[in-house]
Design a protein around this motif. Structure first.
Motif, mmCIF file in Angstrom:
data_model
loop_
_atom_site.group_PDB
_atom_site.id
_atom_site.type_symbol
_atom_site.label_atom_id
_atom_site.label_comp_id
_atom_site.label_asym_id
_atom_site.label_seq_id
_atom_site.Cartn_x
_atom_site.Cartn_y
_atom_site.Cartn_z
ATOM 1 N N VAL A 624 0.842 -1.188 0.000
ATOM 2 C CA VAL A 624 0.000 0.000 0.000
ATOM 3 C C VAL A 624 0.879 1.241 0.000
ATOM 4 O O VAL A 624 1.770 1.372 0.844
ATOM 5 C CB VAL A 624 -0.957 0.004 1.204
ATOM 6 C CG1 VAL A 624 -1.880 1.212 1.157
ATOM 7 C CG2 VAL A 624 -1.775 -1.276 1.258
ATOM 8 N N LEU A 625 0.632 2.138 -0.948
ATOM 9 C CA LEU A 625 1.310 3.425 -1.022
ATOM 10 C C LEU A 625 0.421 4.484 -0.389
ATOM 11 O O LEU A 625 -0.755 4.594 -0.712
ATOM 12 C CB LEU A 625 1.598 3.788 -2.483
ATOM 13 C CG LEU A 625 2.030 5.226 -2.755
ATOM 14 C CD1 LEU A 625 3.412 5.498 -2.163
ATOM 15 C CD2 LEU A 625 2.034 5.527 -4.260
ATOM 16 N N VAL A 626 0.969 5.277 0.500
ATOM 17 C CA VAL A 626 0.242 6.362 1.143
ATOM 18 C C VAL A 626 0.554 7.641 0.368
ATOM 19 O O VAL A 626 1.731 7.966 0.139
ATOM 20 C CB VAL A 626 0.633 6.507 2.624
ATOM 21 C CG1 VAL A 626 -0.192 7.604 3.285
ATOM 22 C CG2 VAL A 626 0.431 5.182 3.355
ATOM 23 N N PRO A 689 5.635 11.356 12.455
ATOM 24 C CA PRO A 689 5.659 12.350 11.379
ATOM 25 C C PRO A 689 4.267 12.942 11.155
ATOM 26 O O PRO A 689 3.259 12.347 11.466
ATOM 27 C CB PRO A 689 6.115 11.542 10.165
ATOM 28 C CG PRO A 689 5.657 10.160 10.458
ATOM 29 C CD PRO A 689 5.779 9.981 11.950
ATOM 30 N N SER A 690 4.279 14.128 10.555
ATOM 31 C CA SER A 690 3.007 14.791 10.215
ATOM 32 C C SER A 690 2.583 14.532 8.777
ATOM 33 O O SER A 690 1.428 14.698 8.437
ATOM 34 C CB SER A 690 3.132 16.304 10.445
ATOM 35 O OG SER A 690 4.186 16.837 9.643
ATOM 36 N N ASP A 691 3.531 14.156 7.910
ATOM 37 C CA ASP A 691 3.241 13.899 6.497
ATOM 38 C C ASP A 691 3.614 12.460 6.180
ATOM 39 O O ASP A 691 4.771 12.068 6.263
ATOM 40 C CB ASP A 691 4.039 14.861 5.613
ATOM 41 C CG ASP A 691 3.715 14.665 4.147
ATOM 42 O OD1 ASP A 691 2.695 14.003 3.850
ATOM 43 O OD2 ASP A 691 4.487 15.166 3.297
ATOM 44 N N TYR A 692 2.598 11.667 5.797
ATOM 45 C CA TYR A 692 2.842 10.251 5.506
ATOM 46 C C TYR A 692 2.927 9.985 3.995
ATOM 47 O O TYR A 692 2.969 8.826 3.595
ATOM 48 C CB TYR A 692 1.717 9.394 6.093
ATOM 49 C CG TYR A 692 1.727 9.368 7.610
ATOM 50 C CD1 TYR A 692 2.593 8.525 8.297
ATOM 51 C CD2 TYR A 692 0.859 10.184 8.322
ATOM 52 C CE1 TYR A 692 2.587 8.510 9.684
ATOM 53 C CE2 TYR A 692 0.859 10.173 9.707
ATOM 54 C CZ TYR A 692 1.736 9.327 10.382
ATOM 55 O OH TYR A 692 1.741 9.307 11.739
ATOM 56 N N ALA A 693 2.913 11.016 3.183
ATOM 57 C CA ALA A 693 2.997 10.817 1.733
ATOM 58 C C ALA A 693 4.335 10.193 1.377
ATOM 59 O O ALA A 693 5.399 10.670 1.788
ATOM 60 C CB ALA A 693 2.828 12.142 1.006
ATOM 61 N N GLY A 694 4.312 9.114 0.626
ATOM 62 C CA GLY A 694 5.523 8.416 0.231
ATOM 63 C C GLY A 694 5.824 7.198 1.070
ATOM 64 O O GLY A 694 6.741 6.434 0.740
#
Length: 809
Positions: A624-626, A689-694
């Motif tokens: 799964v890619l976030v 973390p606040s950004d899970y993109a990637g």
């Protein structure tokens, strides 16, 4: 002995004298042939242009035409002029004459004029026309029927869609052509006044046209209808030729009308959008002249025939008061009880019938069903005095619109003028046209529009009649008033628009067109096979046998190449859960080539959550890619590129999770793992973390664990293959050495190396660009398939409300 000597000398002397006589006579004939010069005949120089040659030919032909010039030599002179023009108007023949003095295509190039003259003498001596009763020159009556290649393609071929053509293929030295000539002349004399086109093709001069028609021998008789060529194969008799022409015409051109079906025939005008013609005649069969007229006007008018001697037609005869002693034609339009025009004569001629039909080929108010009809009813303005205004009613086809439509027809019948053309369209059938004229007006209410066409490109000037159209007296008065204003002031049309091309409502559907074309093609093949026209059939037969060879060859190859396909398949053994010992087999599966040229990636939502995660089969993993809405396109392209080489593995499934839609799912999942680690005494001072993109998760729903990939800034160029290779080799060596240590130490070391748990305080990690976040995903996937990545265990079920509630419907 003396007698023998004298007889032996006599033949020798005769032979010598005969040779001298032939030589002298041949030189005289050669001189006579060389005296003929087409340039002198037309009175032009050898350097004359085609325009000058054509101008000289027209002047001489007008002067020496046998119908105008009564000189006894006029016909021979005219033929000589025509022959000269045929030579000089063709560049190839003109060049041959200039070089070799050649005037006949059958003579080999390069022959001298002397040989040409001797050949002419030889032909005259042995094949004299008078000896075989040949006409001394081609009959002048046939010269007007001669067809040339350019004239055939530009005029005759298009005209064959309006009338049939009967074409004779002949040549100069055709003995059989002489025998059929009397029958041919009688047939031409009978059929030409009826409207049948006549043509003659000379094989010697029009070889190109003969090849186009498929005529390779003379004599041949050809029928041409709708551009389709049909050969005549029966005995050349006048009755057979007449029947041949009649059989060329399409069937059902004329409908048989009786007391039982005449009402439905006349009432069908609104469906066919055509007037109806009825022919009352004593002859039970349909006359050929009537069939030819029906063929010529089949796109405009419907034709029916009533047999006056039939007992089932008595009511028809009484109702329309038909005179039974002469043929009668009635033409009906919208009014089915009263004909709009009648003709009655004992000998109906083609000119009379054509004029009768052409003057009434449109209804009082026809419906615009195609662009051709629109162009004829409302032509483009050319001169000020030829203005044509089109009064167009935009209406519907339901029962509610019928009173208004009938009132519009009554108004058109009472206001017939040369400059006005009335028509109507259905909104549903011609939506683009109606939208261009109505703009924002109500689409359901009928509307009258007055327009004038200005160009073929569709530009019009128009004006909508205010108040709409309901068919009331007030509407009629308002429309009449505006038409009067229009005739006084042409600038009354204040609006302009560009109309699109009309839809062809009468065009048959594709399957019908295909079936008609296939039927004609089969008929052509049958005709060629029946009469053994092998020269024309060879390409078709070659195509058929090639297709059959390919078809049966493919079946045979498949039968021998897949012998086990028909055997019963063995049931597959039940798939067992994979363990860490299956790392080698997983690594081998990673090298399987993908079966598709794309990666199938599905979105992880509340609908696909159970099937993609919870109920995965043992040994299957969902990668799964976030991502977020801002980084979706860039990350998906990079993700597909990195995992493409692993898409051939059947145990891997690829998905993506939108963090903007499900913002609490990732923190909840990672928090449960960190809580489990703290309960076991493993402290971790890393921040969430606040950004899970990637981020990428490899989720195993059966064993309830996952492996985590986090973007890490390494400082290396991701496009540098050398650094990537060295790092990959170093990481593999480290993983092998650390795999022997405890699971706790292995987890900590791999997490630092693979980017699973980097320190959050690093500013470099937070400044990674979007297109660099997945640079190391390929190496991470290799270690995933090897089974050397750390596994984060989940104590709770993935279907627990703790995670499932993060996916609201």
């Amino acid at each position: 002995m003396t007698v023998r000597r004298s007889t032996s000398r006599h033949p020798g002397m005769c032979a010598v004298l005969l040779a001298i006589f032939l030589l002298i006579l041949g030189e005289q004939v050669a001189q006579t042939a060389s005296d003929y010069d087409p340039y002198k005949t037309l009175g032009v120089g050898r350097g004359a242009s085609q325009a000058e040659i054509k101008r000289a030919y027209k002047n001489l032909a007008r002067e020496w035409h046998p119908d105008k010039n009564k000189d006894p030599k006029a016909e021979d002179t005219f033929i000589k002029i025509s022959k000269s023009y045929e030579i000089l108007s063709n560049e190839e023949r003109r060049s041959n004459f200039d070089r070799y003095g050649q005037m006949d295509e059958s003579q080999p190039f390069g022959q001298s004029q002397h040989h040409h003259g001797f050949r002419s003498f030889h032909n005259s001596f042995y094949f004299d026309e008078s000896f075989f009763h040949f006409p001394r020159s081609r009959d002048f009556a046939d010269s007007k029927y001669l067809l040339h290649h350019a004239h055939f393609n530009s005029d005759v071929l298009p005209d064959s869609h309006k009338r049939p053509y009967l074409i004779k293929v002949t040549s100069e030295w055709c003995f059989a052509c002489i025998h059929i000539e009397p029958v041919w002349k009688e047939t031409v004399k009978e059929l030409e006044p009826l409207g049948v086109g006549i043509g003659i093709v000379d094989l010697g001069f029009e070889r190109r046209l003969a090849n186009q028609l498929g005529a390779h021998r003379a004599p041949s008789i050809i029928g041409l209808v709708n551009g389709r060529v049909t050969f005549f194969h029966q005995a050349v008799v006048r009755e057979h030729l007449r029947q041949f022409v009649e059989d060329l015409l399409p069937h059902k051109l004329v409908e048989r009308i009786t007391d039982d079906n005449y009402l439905s025939y006349l009432d069908n005008w609104h469906v066919e959008n055509k007037p109806s013609v009825l022919l009352f005649d004593q002859v039970p069969i349909v006359p050929l002249l009537y069939k030819l007229t029906a063929f010529a006007f089949r796109d405009y008018v419907r034709f029916g025939q009533v047999d006056q001697g039939d007992k089932h037609c008595t009511r028809l005869l009484r109702q329309f008061n038909i005179n039974t002693y002469a043929p009668t034609m009635l033409l009906f339009k919208e009014d089915t009880e009263k004909p709009v025009d009648i003709i009655q004569a004992r000998g109906l001629k083609k000119q009379i019938m054509d004029e009768f039909v052409s003057n009434n080929k449109f209804l009082q108010v026809p419906r615009l069903v195609n662009q051709r009809l629109f162009d004829e009813l409302c032509p483009v303005k050319q001169f000020h005095r030829r203005r044509k205004y089109c009064v167009l009613l935009i209406t519907g086809e339901d029962q509610a619109f019928l009173p208004g439509n009938k009132a519009f027809v009554d108004f058109a019948s009472a206001n017939r003028k040369e400059v006005l053309r009335f028509a109507y369209v259905y909104q549903r059938q011609q939506q683009p046209l109606c939208q261009a004229l109505r703009h924002n007006q109500a689409a359901l209410s009928p509307q009258v529009v007055i327009l004038e066409r200005r160009s073929q490109a569709g530009k019009v000037l128009y004006r909508s009649v205010s108040g709409g159209w309901n068919g009331s007296e007030e509407d009629k008065y308002r429309l009449h008033e505006q038409l009067e204003l229009l005739q006084k002031d042409p600038t009354y049309l204040s609006s302009d628009a560009t109309l699109p091309e009309l839809n062809n409502e009468m065009a048959p559907i594709f399957i019908i067109q295909w079936m008609n074309a296939a039927y004609e093609y089969i008929l052509q093949i049958y005709d060629d096979l029946l009469y053994s026209n092998w020269r024309e059939m060879m390409p078709i037969l070659s195509l058929i046998f090639s297709a059959l060879f390919i078809l049966f060859g493919t079946v045979i190859i498949q039968a021998f190449s897949e012998p086990g396909e028909n055997k019963p398949r063995q049931p597959k053994p039940k798939e067992q859960p994979q363990t860490e010992d299956d790392a080698s087999s997983r690594a081998s599966n990673a090298s399987c080539p993908p079966k598709k040229d794309f990666v199938e990636v599905t979105e992880l939502t509340d609908i696909t959550y159970t099937s993609n995660l919870v109920k995965l089969r043992p040994g299957h993993i969902n990668v799964v890619l976030v991502l977020t809405n801002a980084s979706k396109n860039a990350l998906l392209r990079k993700y597909a590129k990195e995992v493409f080489s692993f898409s051939g593995t059947q145990t891997l499934h690829f998905s993506f999770l939108n963090a903007d839609k499900h913002c609490y799912w990732m923190p909840s999942l990672l928090r449960s793992v960190s809580d489990a680690a703290e309960s076991e005494g493993q402290s971790d001072d890393e921040e969430e973390p606040s950004d899970y993109a990637g981020h990428v998760l490899a989720l195993n729903g059966h064993k309830k664990y996952f492996c985590l990939f986090r973007p890490v800034f390494t400082g290396d160029d991701p496009n540098d293959s050398s650094s990537e290779t060295s790092l990959s080799s170093d990481s593999r060596r480290k993983s092998r050495s650390r795999s022997r240590s405890s699971s706790h130490s292995r987890s900590r070391s791999h997490s630092r190396e693979d980017g699973a748990r980097p320190k959050r305080g690093s500013s470099r990690a937070t400044s990674i660009e979007v297109h660099h976040k997945l640079d190391r995903l390929g190496l991470w996937m290799e270690r995933l398939m090897e089974g050397t990545l750390p596994r984060l265990q989940i104590r709770h079920n993935l279907l627990d409300s703790r995670y499932k509630d993060e996916f609201p419907a």
